[in-house]
Design an enzyme around this catalytic site. Structure first.
Site, short mmCIF file in Angstrom:
data_model
loop_
_atom_site.label_atom_id
_atom_site.label_comp_id
_atom_site.label_asym_id
_atom_site.label_seq_id
_atom_site.Cartn_x
_atom_site.Cartn_y
_atom_site.Cartn_z
N GLN A 75 2.78 9.15 -5.12
CA GLN A 75 2.25 7.96 -4.46
C GLN A 75 1.42 7.13 -5.43
OE1 GLN A 75 0.91 9.00 -0.14
NE2 GLN A 75 0.70 10.89 -1.32
N HIS A 95 5.43 4.58 -3.88
CA HIS A 95 4.66 3.37 -3.58
C HIS A 95 4.75 2.33 -4.69
CE1 HIS A 95 1.96 5.71 -0.51
NE2 HIS A 95 3.22 5.58 -0.13
#
Length: 220
Positions: A75, A95
């Site tokens: 992430q 992300h």
């Protein structure tokens, strides 16, 4: 990457305690929101670009170089895993990354440094020099869906790995936290290393709360 001097998002004193979130819908429709967003990014990205991998990044890089890393699902948006020695072909950036900007119209990808230089020169909402579309850091904003191909890879990796390690994550964000469930439901042992408790601690075969940069090199 907090041990590389990069603030996280949700902890006290983290990014979201200092800056307001801007959804993808607001970014597209509201010029003032775009100006605010680029101001926030211009204040936070430069220090991230100067950051160096810590011992945890280097340990994961070593794991990859030993041929023992199946996939790295991250992430993090700072790019330090690649800088720490992990082959980019094994990194799934759930992300996105702050090291690139992307045109929301033609999908052209540009080095973020080039765009930040334009912002520093007074271009408060930079546009694509090719098509005139809106430029945005190549990260997943609130209200923006994750790359479906990344989700397929992540789910498959969680089902087929020999060991699932959740490292330095609060496991509060869906769908990334769901991969722990997927690994467990497929009989894979889970190790969680995080300084604070997570909602998935009871599922872990081993749970450590020590510094990731200190303990991970000893494990690997």
């Amino acid at each position: 990457s907090t041990e590389s001097g990069i603030s996280d998002f949700r902890s006290p004193g983290g990014v979201w305690s200092k800056y307001k979130t801007v959804t993808i819908q607001e970014f597209i429709s509201d010029r003032e929101k775009r100006i605010y967003y680029w101001k926030y990014k211009s204040e936070t990205i430069p220090s991230m670009l100067k950051a160096e991998p810590n011992h945890a990044h280097l340990a994961i890089g070593k794991l990859d170089q030993q041929g023992k890393l199946f996939w790295l699902l991250t992430q993090n948006i700072d790019g330090l895993h690649k800088k720490g020695g992990v082959d980019k072909k094994r990194i799934v950036r759930l992300h996105g990354t702050n090291r690139e900007a992307i045109c929301l119209s033609c999908n052209r990808v540009i080095d973020i440094k080039t765009v930040l230089e334009r912002v520093d020169r007074g271009e408060v909402e930079p546009k694509c020099e090719k098509c005139g579309g809106l430029l945005k850091p190549n990260t997943v904003s609130f209200g923006q869906g994750l790359n479906p191909e990344h989700l397929v890879i992540a789910e498959k990796a969680s089902m087929e790995c020999d060991l699932f390690m959740a490292l330095g994550t609060s496991l509060q964000v869906f769908p990334a936290n769901s991969f722990v469930d997927i690994a467990c439901s497929n009989g894979k042992p889970v190790i969680i290393i995080n300084r604070d408790p997570t909602p998935y601690d009871d599922l872990a075969k081993y749970r450590l709360s020590e510094s990731l940069a200190e303990v991970l090199p000893m494990i690997i």
